[in-house]
Scaffold this active site. Structure first.
Site, PDB file in Angstrom:
ATOM      1  N   LYS B  76     -31.130  -7.422  -7.392  1.00 47.25           N
ATOM      2  CA  LYS B  76     -29.834  -7.994  -7.010  1.00 47.25           C
ATOM      3  C   LYS B  76     -29.028  -8.236  -8.286  1.00 47.25           C
ATOM      4  O   LYS B  76     -29.592  -8.698  -9.301  1.00 47.25           O
ATOM      5  CB  LYS B  76     -30.047  -9.312  -6.240  1.00 47.25           C
ATOM      6  CG  LYS B  76     -28.744  -9.919  -5.687  1.00 47.25           C
ATOM      7  CD  LYS B  76     -29.002 -11.141  -4.809  1.00 47.25           C
ATOM      8  CE  LYS B  76     -27.711 -11.744  -4.275  1.00 47.25           C
ATOM      9  NZ  LYS B  76     -27.942 -12.901  -3.383  1.00 47.25           N
ATOM     10  N   SER B 151     -25.834 -13.107   1.261  1.00 43.45           N
ATOM     11  CA  SER B 151     -25.147 -12.427   0.182  1.00 43.45           C
ATOM     12  C   SER B 151     -25.923 -11.262  -0.416  1.00 43.45           C
ATOM     13  O   SER B 151     -25.341 -10.437  -1.104  1.00 43.45           O
ATOM     14  CB  SER B 151     -24.844 -13.423  -0.938  1.00 43.45           C
ATOM     15  OG  SER B 151     -26.050 -13.880  -1.529  1.00 43.45           O
ATOM     16  N   SER B 175     -29.282 -16.222   2.270  1.00 46.03           N
ATOM     17  CA  SER B 175     -28.862 -14.933   1.708  1.00 46.03           C
ATOM     18  C   SER B 175     -29.956 -13.889   1.583  1.00 46.03           C
ATOM     19  O   SER B 175     -29.668 -12.737   1.288  1.00 46.03           O
ATOM     20  CB  SER B 175     -28.222 -15.150   0.334  1.00 46.03           C
ATOM     21  OG  SER B 175     -26.937 -15.681   0.478  1.00 46.03           O
TER      22      SER B 175
END
Lengths: 104, 499, 482
Positions: B76, B151, B175
């Site tokens: 990420k 997210s 998320s």
């Protein structure tokens, strides 16, 4: 508590975010909705409840006072922002970060 | 190959059926083909990636391989990785090349895993649809007109579309779990403090926690073995004994594998707001658990509804402060034209941050400002304790809590983008575990048909007590032994064919 | 109307640690810009703070030294504001729960004009740990400021007093006392030029007798005691004049200009600040146990107050002398060394506080640089005690030693300052004096006491100051039959 665009501008200034009048207006509508959601909290009786900052009940660990960092100025200043106002140079000079004059 | 488990890939590497370079190249080629449509990755760097794969092959040849040596992992874009563009999904950090490694990144480097690239995400991890990313939305591989959740939307899409062997994510209010639910794979948010936050760009420090996003519970366990561990650079990192998260998975069982397990179903998680089709999938999974020997009881988490208001005070408050460092002085975006210092600040931040990030900074600034602290911040911290106490009570009666991970399946891109409150409700079932600091995971449990008839994945959430990740992983693993939802792959032949 | 000035101080003492309060970067002074600014110091995305144990120990030492409550649990908070030398956009400080609570220090306010010296207790409100900011350097590039973050993250102890002081002299006496104390216990090097010890002074005025506080203005960053004195005096006058002219005082932060001797409000701080303090989620509560305190206590030197009491008891010094000597660690050490080298306590105290201090002041030297060591002073005092030289002669010897002319005995020898104590020799001198001053002898006999002193003076003069004055007195009395 009802927010106004003046409030939005004041908060935005505290947060150092430029907002135009139009943006303040649009933001007001959305923030009012969010604050409405937040206001649900006020119905809860929280008298005598200790606030919870951390999920684990642990205390601060202490670090030994030993230098373990070396000079990385060159690497760090390679990612300095571009100065702007017509200059494409990085905003550093003689190892200092450059900003518009600070007035005391 | 792209659909194999981490254990199988590791074995294939060990047996030289495939090299890490070949495996990595396979994923890179697939990314090349599919990423333009899915937009899962923000940054790719073939040279760096392949150099790591080569090093991994040498390590394997030398007989020093560990379980994840040579395995291509998507990171990420919230983790600083030295020499990699690290944007956190923001224009503010568009040109930020991280000069140091996050703890999570060094952990993967240390075992010889391969960094495949940096995945797209909601800007500064603020969002539930990945639509707040400066680098464009991510498409849900199950239906490209829908969002992958957020997210960690890029990592989610990458895992679902098999654009990586596994990925990392972070979870502040859901998320990891909500995108895992929306994209149909397994994601775990560990107990707060288990994975170091050092080098992970902060959103809400007291809630942020990194975790694995992978095809199965088994894979998540292997990822956890790398990610978890004490780090003295993070004051909130917990100094616990290193544990093997796989330890329960392959123990021989006599009789029913989950006999004696008590599952609590919180009635608040099945109340108004939950999509009926999602509820049905979740209840089918619960029935499956009964077959595995688990006992199911109803429990109550009475303050669930308050978790959203509490979260939208605490997270923005912390974020407003955490994001103050983006001032255009030392790195990041600086406005091109400015007259003085004040203008430099205000324009740089106005230009560098997107609308949702600005909204949250403003909320956070407001709730902390003079005269409002007690009514908002302090009050939220008090209710946070009530929410945590709900779980303490619940875990007196059950071993794990099970329910939906998200109230609905993946929604259409653009559907909620102008309605922050509706977007925030996406995290209704996940936020309270962050507030309590508990571990939670989402496991694929089947599909529900959307209005337009498209079948979309549904995730089952498993919430465990503090540090109970190994047991949770086994609870998920036993389910995955008798179901095949986690092996289902979206059909991407349409775009694959184009290339 | 008669006015009263009310003063409180906030002092920032940089703690003597090797590394910063939340990172392992060096705190050494004077490095090239930003070469000691690590990733935590420049607040790169993702970095986190970890607290320095030594900084905590310094805070405990201070708490013990001012007899304060040391919090078993204190909390770090973020103070949010934007400034280029503040890389995170917030300063990690302590707000609601500081590490050190209420304490007190006793100050000695020196005599001034006809007002005698006096003691006063100044109450400490709190002391808390926080991080220093970086520095802005002006003038390197036209129209720009340069930011150096080497200092960012240096540990500070901010020490806050109650508004207990009522004059510039009291404020300066407190500041000096605190300055000495932090050095005494080894937590701060006290270097005011380098900014290791910085005082902000809150000044307000009110009609004498009123118990309501006036609006205060805060004088920032005073880096010398002299400037502090001047700044407070100017500020006090300005406030009184403003009020007497019908004006009002507005709360403000002001800077002192040493060139003009005036204070002026800072432009950058005009807008009201809203610091939005909240507990720093990156740090956990700081716990200090009784065992921690006991451990630190073992490392503490004897405190000035304890030493003062000991000086009174052990050496029979007066309260004033003991207080003066223990006002500075160096002075106290010098005194003790002098006594340990064989000098008597009272003269050792007098000479340390008198001749030595006067010379050092005049030459702006510190005790460490004194040309006369404690051992040398002790040998001089021994020569007075054994009647080898008179007090007057001792002053000449001291001057000579100060100027590096050698050791005590050699100087006495070279200058022929040895006191004459031989009764025969003194009798001979007195006989001569009596013969030459018959008129004075007659006056004395007629009852004029003063004439006796004149005769002593004549005898001392005749001996070129070397005769033992006590002996001169005695022999003269006998000869005059007095």
């Amino acid at each position: 508590m009802a927010l106004s665009t003046d409030d939005i501008k004041k908060i935005a200034h505290l947060a150092r975010i430029e907002v135009s009048d139009d943006e303040a207006q649009a933001t007001l509508a959305k923030l009012t909705g969010i604050m409405g959601l937040i206001e649900q909290m006020q119905a809860v009786d929280t008298q005598g409840i200790a606030p919870m900052s951390h999920s684990q009940d642990v205390v601060q660990r202490l670090r030994d006072d030993v230098v373990n960092k070396t000079n990385q100025r060159e690497a760090f200043q390679q990612i300095a922002p571009v100065l702007g106002n017509g200059s494409a140079e990085r905003a550093v000079d003689h190892g200092l970060y450059l900003v518009p004059k600070v007035i005391e | 190959m792209i659909n194999q488990s981490l254990a199988t890939l590791s074995q294939m590497l060990a047996e030289k059926q495939v090299s890490s370079v070949e495996l990595t190249q396979t994923f890179l080629d697939r990314i090349d083909t599919l990423n333009p449509d899915i937009n899962a990755y923000i940054a790719l760097d073939q040279d760096k990636t392949l150099a790591q794969a080569q090093a991994a092959d040498a390590r394997i040849a030398a007989g020093n391989a560990l379980p994840l040596t040579g395995i291509p992992i998507a990171q990420k874009d919230i983790f600083c990785a030295k020499g990699w563009q690290t944007t956190c999904g923001s224009k503010m950090l568009e040109n930020f090349i991280a000069p140091y490694d996050a703890h999570v990144i060094s952990q993967f480097d240390a075992v010889g895993a391969v960094n495949l690239g940096k995945t797209n995400m909601d800007e500064f991890a603020m969002g539930s649809s990945n639509e707040t990313s400066y680098f464009g939305g991510v498409k849900n591989p199950w239906d490209l007109t829908r969002v992958p959740g957020g997210s960690s939307g890029g990592s989610a899409a990458a895992v679902a579309a098999r654009l990586c062997a596994a990925a990392t994510g972070t979870d502040t209010g859901g998320s990891i779990r909500q995108p895992a639910s929306l994209c149909g794979f397994t994601g775990l948010k560990p107990t707060y403090g288990v994975v170091s936050r050092y080098g992970m760009i902060a959103f809400a420090s007291s809630l942020d926690q990194a975790g694995p996003m992978a095809k199965s519970a088994e894979d998540c366990a292997l990822m956890m073995n790398v990610m978890a561990g004490f780090d003295e650079r993070d004051s909130t990192s917990l100094n616990r004994k290193k544990e093997d998260y796989s330890r329960y998975l392959n123990q021989p069982v006599s009789g029913l594998p989950l006999a004696g397990l008590k599952i609590g179903l919180p009635k608040e998680y099945f109340a108004e707001g939950l999509d009926a089709a999602v509820a049905k999938v979740v209840m089918d999974a619960v029935a499956e658990y009964k077959k595995l020997g688990a006992e199911v009881i109803e429990i109550s988490l009475p303050n669930t509804g308050l978790s959203i208001p509490v979260y939208y005070v605490l997270a923005p408050a912390e974020a407003s402060s955490n994001l103050s460092r983006y001032d255009g002085v030392r790195y990041g975006h600086r406005a091109d034209q400015y007259a003085d210092l004040m203008e430099m600040y205000c324009k740089s931040r106005a230009e560098g941050f997107g609308a949702e990030v600005k909204r949250r900074i403003l909320i956070g600034t407001y709730v902390l400002s003079a005269g409002y602290y007690d009514a908002y911040y302090l009050k939220a911290q008090q209710i946070r304790r009530l929410i945590a106490q709900d779980f303490v009570e619940a875990f007196k009666r059950c071993d794990v809590i099970v329910g939906p991970a998200a109230p609905s399946t993946a929604f259409k891109a653009g559907e909620k983008v102008d309605d922050p409150v509706a977007m925030y409700l996406q995290d209704i079932y996940t936020i309270s575990t962050n507030l309590a600091g508990l571990p939670g995971m989402s496991v694929p449990a089947g599909f529900a048909q959307a209005n337009d008839g498209v079948p979309l994945p549904v995730g089952l959430q498993i919430i465990g007590n503090y540090f109970d990740e190994a047991r949770m992983l086994n609870v998920a693993h036993q389910y995955q032994r008798v179901t095949d939802w986690h092996t289902r792959m979206p059909d991407l032949t349409a775009i694959e064919g184009v290339a | 109307m008669e006015w009263e000035v009310v003063i409180g101080l906030e002092t920032h003492a940089q703690l003597q640690t090797n590394t910063k309060i939340f990172s392992g970067a060096s705190t050494a002074f004077g490095a090239e810009p930003n070469t000691q600014a690590c990733e935590v110091s420049i607040a790169l995305p993702g970095v986190l703070p970890v607290l320095n144990k030594e900084a905590v120990h310094c805070a405990i030492k201070f708490g013990l030294a001012v007899n304060a409550e040391i919090a078993p649990r204190s909390v770090f908070a973020r103070k949010n504001y934007f400034y280029p030398d503040l890389p995170k956009g917030y300063q990690i400080s302590q707000y609601e729960l500081p590490v050190v609570g209420k304490g007190a220090v006793t100050i000695q306010v020196p005599a001034a004009g006809k007002n005698p010296a006096y003691e006063k207790v100044v109450n400490i409100t709190r002391a808390h740990l926080e991080e220093d900011a970086g520095k802005s350097v002006h003038g390197a590039v036209e129209g720009m400021s340069g930011i150096d973050l080497n200092r960012a993250g240096t540990p500070l102890l901010e020490i806050v007093t109650e508004p207990d002081m009522r004059s510039a002299a009291e404020a300066v006496a407190y500041a000096k006392k605190l300055h000495e104390l932090v050095q005494w216990i080894g937590i701060c090097d006290g270097n005011m030029q380098e900014g290791s010890f910085r005082c902000d002074v809150n000044v307000s005025v009110r009609p004498k007798g009123s118990d309501k506080l006036g609006t205060r203005r805060e004088i920032k960053n005073l880096n010398s005691f002299r400037f502090m004195q001047q700044a407070i005096e100017y500020e006090t006058r300005w406030q009184i004049e403003t009020l007497e002219d019908g004006g009002t005082i507005h709360q403000a932060t002001v800077l002192f200009n040493p060139d003009t001797g005036e204070t002026r409000a800072m432009r950058s701080k005009e807008e009201a600040n809203d610091y939005r303090y909240f507990p720093d989620p990156d740090l956990l509560p700081l716990e200090i146990t009784e065992a921690d305190k006991a451990q630190v206590k073992l490392l503490m030197p004897e405190l000035p107050s304890a030493m003062k009491a000991r000086f009174e008891a052990e050496y029979g010094l007066t309260n004033y002398d003991a207080a003066t000597l223990t006002a500075s660690r160096a002075l106290a050490d010098y005194f003790v060394a002098t006594v340990n080298a064989g000098a008597e306590a009272k003269p050792a105290a007098n000479w340390t506080m008198g001749a030595i201090s006067a010379k050092l002041n005049a030459e702006e030297k510190s005790l460490a640089d004194s040309p006369v060591t404690a051992v040398q002073l002790a040998s001089l005092l021994k020569r007075i005690a054994d009647n080898t030289i008179s007090n007057n002669a001792a002053k000449q010897v001291f001057e000579a030693m100060w100027n590096g002319e050698g050791e005590v005995d050699a100087i006495i020898e070279a200058k022929g300052l040895k006191q004459v104590s031989d009764t025969g020799a003194i009798e001979a001198i007195i006989d001569e004096v009596l013969a030459a001053n018959q008129a004075m002898v007659e006056e004395f006999k007629a009852g004029k006491e003063k004439a006796f002193n004149a005769l002593v003076g004549q005898a001392m003069k005749a001996s070129k100051g070397k005769a033992n004055p006590a002996q001169v007195n005695e022999i003269l009395k006998t000869k005059l039959g007095a």
